[in-house]
Design an enzyme around this catalytic site. Structure first.
Site, PDB file in Angstrom:
ATOM      1  N   GLY A   1       0.812  -1.219   0.000  1.00 20.90           N
ATOM      2  CA  GLY A   1       0.000   0.000   0.000  1.00 20.90           C
ATOM      3  C   GLY A   1       0.843   1.265   0.000  1.00 20.90           C
ATOM      4  O   GLY A   1       1.835   1.355   0.733  1.00 20.90           O
ATOM      5  N   LEU A   2       0.441   2.219  -0.851  1.00 19.07           N
ATOM      6  CA  LEU A   2       1.159   3.494  -0.940  1.00 19.07           C
ATOM      7  C   LEU A   2       0.143   4.638  -1.003  1.00 19.07           C
ATOM      8  O   LEU A   2       0.227   5.546  -1.802  1.00 19.07           O
ATOM      9  CB  LEU A   2       2.067   3.473  -2.196  1.00 19.07           C
ATOM     10  CG  LEU A   2       3.072   4.593  -2.377  1.00 19.07           C
ATOM     11  CD1 LEU A   2       4.023   4.713  -1.204  1.00 19.07           C
ATOM     12  CD2 LEU A   2       3.863   4.400  -3.680  1.00 19.07           C
TER      13      LEU A   2
ATOM     14  N   GLU B   1     -12.224   6.138   6.445  1.00 20.19           N
ATOM     15  CA  GLU B   1     -11.939   4.845   5.838  1.00 20.19           C
ATOM     16  C   GLU B   1     -12.420   4.857   4.386  1.00 20.19           C
ATOM     17  O   GLU B   1     -13.238   5.701   3.993  1.00 20.19           O
ATOM     18  CB  GLU B   1     -12.680   3.738   6.595  1.00 20.19           C
ATOM     19  CG  GLU B   1     -12.216   3.567   8.029  1.00 20.19           C
ATOM     20  CD  GLU B   1     -10.727   3.275   8.124  1.00 20.19           C
ATOM     21  OE1 GLU B   1     -10.264   2.277   7.551  1.00 20.19           O
ATOM     22  OE2 GLU B   1     -10.012   4.050   8.776  1.00 20.19           O
TER      23      GLU B   1
ATOM     24  N   LYS C   1     -11.309  -0.586  17.442  1.00 21.40           N
ATOM     25  CA  LYS C   1     -10.208  -0.072  18.264  1.00 21.40           C
ATOM     26  C   LYS C   1     -10.457  -0.365  19.742  1.00 21.40           C
ATOM     27  O   LYS C   1      -9.535  -0.710  20.483  1.00 21.40           O
ATOM     28  CB  LYS C   1     -10.048   1.428  18.030  1.00 21.40           C
ATOM     29  CG  LYS C   1      -9.554   1.736  16.621  1.00 21.40           C
ATOM     30  CD  LYS C   1      -9.755   3.193  16.261  1.00 21.40           C
ATOM     31  CE  LYS C   1      -9.206   3.515  14.889  1.00 21.40           C
ATOM     32  NZ  LYS C   1      -9.608   4.828  14.391  1.00 21.40           N
TER      33      LYS C   1
ATOM     34  N   ASP D   1     -15.516   1.406  13.228  1.00 16.83           N
ATOM     35  CA  ASP D   1     -14.066   1.637  13.313  1.00 16.83           C
ATOM     36  C   ASP D   1     -13.655   1.832  14.779  1.00 16.83           C
ATOM     37  O   ASP D   1     -12.682   1.228  15.252  1.00 16.83           O
ATOM     38  CB  ASP D   1     -13.696   2.874  12.478  1.00 16.83           C
ATOM     39  CG  ASP D   1     -12.226   3.213  12.560  1.00 16.83           C
ATOM     40  OD1 ASP D   1     -11.431   2.580  11.855  1.00 16.83           O
ATOM     41  OD2 ASP D   1     -11.864   4.093  13.368  1.00 16.83           O
TER      42      ASP D   1
ATOM     43  N   VAL E   1      19.044   1.911  15.234  1.00 20.61           N
ATOM     44  CA  VAL E   1      19.128   0.457  15.097  1.00 20.61           C
ATOM     45  C   VAL E   1      20.457  -0.033  14.537  1.00 20.61           C
ATOM     46  O   VAL E   1      20.673  -1.243  14.435  1.00 20.61           O
ATOM     47  CB  VAL E   1      17.963  -0.097  14.245  1.00 20.61           C
ATOM     48  CG1 VAL E   1      16.648   0.113  14.933  1.00 20.61           C
ATOM     49  CG2 VAL E   1      17.939   0.498  12.865  1.00 20.61           C
TER      50      VAL E   1
ATOM     51  N   ILE F   1      -0.971   8.331  18.478  1.00 22.77           N
ATOM     52  CA  ILE F   1      -0.797   8.240  19.941  1.00 22.77           C
ATOM     53  C   ILE F   1      -0.254   6.847  20.286  1.00 22.77           C
ATOM     54  O   ILE F   1      -0.873   5.852  19.918  1.00 22.77           O
ATOM     55  CB  ILE F   1      -2.135   8.433  20.694  1.00 22.77           C
ATOM     56  CG1 ILE F   1      -2.853   9.701  20.242  1.00 22.77           C
ATOM     57  CG2 ILE F   1      -1.921   8.423  22.197  1.00 22.77           C
ATOM     58  CD1 ILE F   1      -4.246   9.872  20.854  1.00 22.77           C
TER      59      ILE F   1
HETATM   60  P1  NAP Z   1      -5.600   4.411   1.161  1.00 22.83           P
HETATM   61  O1  NAP Z   1      -5.186   5.823   1.137  1.00 22.83           O
HETATM   62  O2  NAP Z   1      -6.866   4.021   0.499  1.00 22.83           O
HETATM   63  O3  NAP Z   1      -4.408   3.550   0.548  1.00 22.83           O
HETATM   64  C1  NAP Z   1      -4.497   2.192   0.249  1.00 22.83           C
HETATM   65  C2  NAP Z   1      -3.289   1.788  -0.594  1.00 22.83           C
HETATM   66  O4  NAP Z   1      -3.327   0.387  -0.799  1.00 22.83           O
HETATM   67  C3  NAP Z   1      -3.241   2.434  -1.971  1.00 22.83           C
HETATM   68  O5  NAP Z   1      -1.910   2.730  -2.288  1.00 22.83           O
HETATM   69  C4  NAP Z   1      -3.784   1.360  -2.911  1.00 22.83           C
HETATM   70  O6  NAP Z   1      -3.179   1.383  -4.188  1.00 22.83           O
HETATM   71  C5  NAP Z   1      -3.321   0.099  -2.197  1.00 22.83           C
HETATM   72  N1  NAP Z   1      -4.238  -1.024  -2.357  1.00 22.83           N
HETATM   73  C6  NAP Z   1      -5.474  -1.156  -1.793  1.00 22.83           C
HETATM   74  N2  NAP Z   1      -6.000  -2.352  -2.125  1.00 22.83           N
HETATM   75  C7  NAP Z   1      -5.093  -2.976  -2.908  1.00 22.83           C
HETATM   76  C8  NAP Z   1      -5.051  -4.226  -3.563  1.00 22.83           C
HETATM   77  N3  NAP Z   1      -6.060  -5.091  -3.480  1.00 22.83           N
HETATM   78  N4  NAP Z   1      -3.947  -4.533  -4.288  1.00 22.83           N
HETATM   79  C9  NAP Z   1      -2.924  -3.668  -4.388  1.00 22.83           C
HETATM   80  N5  NAP Z   1      -2.891  -2.462  -3.759  1.00 22.83           N
HETATM   81  C10 NAP Z   1      -3.963  -2.123  -3.046  1.00 22.83           C
HETATM   82  O7  NAP Z   1      -5.711   3.869   2.661  1.00 22.83           O
HETATM   83  P2  NAP Z   1      -5.027   4.480   3.964  1.00 22.83           P
HETATM   84  O8  NAP Z   1      -5.851   5.616   4.483  1.00 22.83           O
HETATM   85  O9  NAP Z   1      -3.582   4.691   3.722  1.00 22.83           O
HETATM   86  O10 NAP Z   1      -5.258   3.300   5.015  1.00 22.83           O
HETATM   87  C11 NAP Z   1      -4.500   2.133   4.963  1.00 22.83           C
HETATM   88  C12 NAP Z   1      -4.711   1.310   6.238  1.00 22.83           C
HETATM   89  O11 NAP Z   1      -4.324   2.079   7.374  1.00 22.83           O
HETATM   90  C13 NAP Z   1      -6.174   0.912   6.500  1.00 22.83           C
HETATM   91  O12 NAP Z   1      -6.165  -0.343   7.146  1.00 22.83           O
HETATM   92  C14 NAP Z   1      -6.655   1.983   7.466  1.00 22.83           C
HETATM   93  O13 NAP Z   1      -7.721   1.551   8.280  1.00 22.83           O
HETATM   94  C15 NAP Z   1      -5.402   2.171   8.288  1.00 22.83           C
HETATM   95  N6  NAP Z   1      -5.321   3.470   8.958  1.00 22.83           N
HETATM   96  C16 NAP Z   1      -5.527   4.617   8.247  1.00 22.83           C
HETATM   97  C17 NAP Z   1      -5.408   5.835   8.885  1.00 22.83           C
HETATM   98  C18 NAP Z   1      -5.626   7.139   8.149  1.00 22.83           C
HETATM   99  O14 NAP Z   1      -5.615   8.192   8.803  1.00 22.83           O
HETATM  100  N7  NAP Z   1      -5.815   7.129   6.858  1.00 22.83           N
HETATM  101  C19 NAP Z   1      -5.065   5.883  10.252  1.00 22.83           C
HETATM  102  C20 NAP Z   1      -4.858   4.683  10.948  1.00 22.83           C
HETATM  103  C21 NAP Z   1      -4.964   3.483  10.288  1.00 22.83           C
HETATM  104  P3  NAP Z   1      -3.317   2.649  -5.203  1.00 22.83           P
HETATM  105  O15 NAP Z   1      -2.588   3.766  -4.540  1.00 22.83           O
HETATM  106  O16 NAP Z   1      -2.672   2.216  -6.459  1.00 22.83           O
HETATM  107  O17 NAP Z   1      -4.791   2.896  -5.334  1.00 22.83           O
HETATM  108  N1  HSE Z   2     -10.809   6.400   9.782  1.00 23.79           N
HETATM  109  C1  HSE Z   2     -10.024   6.374  10.965  1.00 23.79           C
HETATM  110  C2  HSE Z   2     -10.406   7.556  11.833  1.00 23.79           C
HETATM  111  C3  HSE Z   2      -8.564   6.444  10.619  1.00 23.79           C
HETATM  112  O1  HSE Z   2     -11.073   8.472  11.331  1.00 23.79           O
HETATM  113  O2  HSE Z   2     -10.059   7.568  13.015  1.00 23.79           O
HETATM  114  C4  HSE Z   2      -7.661   6.230  11.827  1.00 23.79           C
HETATM  115  O3  HSE Z   2      -7.784   4.939  12.347  1.00 23.79           O
END
Ligand code: NAP
Ligand code: HSE
Length: 433
Positions: A10-11, A190, A205, A201, A33, A136
């Site tokens: 994921g990026l 999300e 947590k 969500d 490290v 946090i």
């Molecule tokens: P996002 O912006 O939607 O990014 C998802 C990334 O994964 C994208 O780069 C996408 O590729 C790639 N991807 C998704 N499904 C794929 C698949 N089947 N095959 C290949 N690549 C795939 O999501 P995010 O906000 O970074 O969140 C990622 C995770 O972190 C989730 O589990 C979320 O709950 C967690 N999280 C997010 C936050 C937040 O603030 N956003 C905070 C805490 C935790 P493309 O770029 O090519 O589309």
């Molecule tokens: N969708 C989540 C939020 C991202 O709004 O808190 C962080 O887990």
């Protein structure tokens, strides 16, 4: 010394932050490290998408197993999200003896035990600090900083999107849909924001927090959930009039051997510390028998805060690699799970009722409460504009059990003078605890 190589799944919002921190903080990481960190391969959906980080195109792949089975990769960082497919990826990564860092609360809440068992079996690390409260370091605080204490209560704002929405509705009277769209654009929400606004969500947590804090296998199904999609402007305005702020609050509480875990829109006194947590910020209040009250505050979502937690987990993996102790820090739950019955859960309740504006209405309503020994802390009665035959009654009760309150609501709904019970909310924090 040989570099540690990372395979990134994921990026997007978080993945880009991870790359930025690894690139910008390389000196600090190497110092911590004793070796550099490199990004070996990155899984994306679309290789041609414009990215806001600089990475060679050769590093990108659309094949998950190019990353997971790359013999050069030491650590897999999973930030693609999703559940079933991602679970398979991570189980296969652990099987291939790769350490795993993930920000995926959906996965950890549902399959945390299975993944932990797989990590243990393969002598690998599994870290998921970013899965709860973004930047946090709350999981580390529970596992390390408060390891010697017995935690009895954790209460907090653990979803940035809903806190952002409620803050804007509260302070600027902004419309719900508009603010949700803004939260999505800012990368807090999300992929499917239903999980945010319906409380799922936050429930995921809270399940993770309860497991760690109470050393008990709390499941997602044990968490009672109510989201914010039904919260109306009137609810917010009436709560303000009575001196409260509406927040989506997760509560995990232990009394003796039994626990309750819930997520719901909750009214807090406006001077309560959690009332001043605004926008996408999160805060978790933790009460330990020995330490007393502690509070953890910071950005709960967003690219760089979340990536900080992810890369800190990576540092832990790398330190363990140097010491040769990967996969040795897991602690099994100490206690058998015991969930409280509704008769054992007590709280104050706010309710808003539309009643027929006629003699005797009010006494019929109060008698339903007094029959169950429930008294009122606050009452407000007002006419309703455009409805001369109806009145609005807003009540805040003293503490009542969930069982009694459910029974009271049933009886109110059956009462002929009650036109509609418009809304009910839990009230917490009078006297702050
Ligand atoms: P996002 O912006 O939607 O990014 C998802 C990334 O994964 C994208 O780069 C996408 O590729 C790639 N991807 C998704 N499904 C794929 C698949 N089947 N095959 C290949 N690549 C795939 O999501 P995010 O906000 O970074 O969140 C990622 C995770 O972190 C989730 O589990 C979320 O709950 C967690 N999280 C997010 C936050 C937040 O603030 N956003 C905070 C805490 C935790 P493309 O770029 O090519 O589309
Ligand atoms: N969708 C989540 C939020 C991202 O709004 O808190 C962080 O887990």
């Amino acid at each position: 010394m040989k570099a540690i190589r990372v395979g990134l799944l994921g990026l997007g919002t978080v993945g880009s932050g991870v790359v930025k921190i690894i690139q910008d903080h390389q000196d600090k990481l190497t110092h911590q490290v004793g070796c550099p960190v490199t990004i070996q391969k990155v899984l994306v959906k679309d290789k041609d998408k414009k990215r806001d980080v600089e990475l060679s195109k050769d590093v990108l792949t659309t094949e998950a197993y190019d990353v997971i089975q790359d013999p050069e990769v030491d650590v897999i960082i999973e930030v693609i999200g999703g559940i079933e497919e991602t679970r398979r990826y991570l189980l296969d990564a652990l099987q291939a003896k790769k350490h795993v860092v993930t920000a995926n609360k959906d996965l950890i809440a549902l399959y945390g035990s299975e993944l932990t068992a797989a990590a243990k079996e393969n002598g690998c690390d599994l870290y998921f600090e970013a899965s709860v409260a973004g930047g946090i370091p709350i999981l580390r605080s529970l596992e390390d900083g408060l390891a010697s204490d017995r935690i009895t209560k954790m209460m907090g704002i653990v979803n940035g999107t809903t806190n952002f929405i409620l803050t804007k509705m509260n302070k600027e009277n902004a419309p719900y849909d508009e603010v949700l769209k803004e939260a999505q654009e800012l990368g807090f929400a999300e992929a499917d924001p239903t999980a945010d606004v319906e409380g799922l969500d936050a429930a995921r947590k809270m399940a993770i927090l309860a497991r760690l804090g109470f050393s008990m296998n709390v499941d997602l199904d044990d968490v009672k959930v109510k989201g914010i999609s039904q919260v109306s402007d009137e609810d917010i305005n009436f709560s303000k009039r009575l001196g409260y702020t509406m927040k989506l609050i997760g509560i995990a509480q232990r009394d003796g051997q039994k626990v309750e875990v819930s997520v719901q829109p909750t009214l807090l006194p406006e001077h309560h510390p959690l009332s001043s947590v605004h926008n996408e910020f999160n805060a978790v209040y933790v009460y330990g028998e020995a330490v007393g009250e502690t509070m953890f505050y910071g950005p709960g979502a967003g690219s760089m805060p979340t990536a900080t937690a992810v890369v800190s987990d990576l540092v832990s993996v790398m330190k363990n690699m140097r010491l040769g102790v990967n996969g040795s820090s897991f602690v099994d739950p100490q206690f058998e799970k015991k969930i409280k019955a509704p008769s054992e859960i007590f709280a104050q309740q706010f309710l808003r009722i539309h009643v027929k504006d006629q003699v005797g209405s009010f006494s019929k309503i109060t008698s339903i409460f007094s029959e169950r020994g429930v008294s009122f802390e606050k009452i407000l009665q007002l006419p309703i504009k455009g409805h001369d035959d109806l009145a609005e009654i807003v009540i805040v009760t003293h503490h009542t059990s969930e069982e009694d309150f459910t029974d009271i609501l049933q009886k109110l709904n059956d009462l002929e003078v009650v036109h509609q019970v418009k809304s009910t909310y839990r009230v917490e924090g009078n006297g702050w605890s």
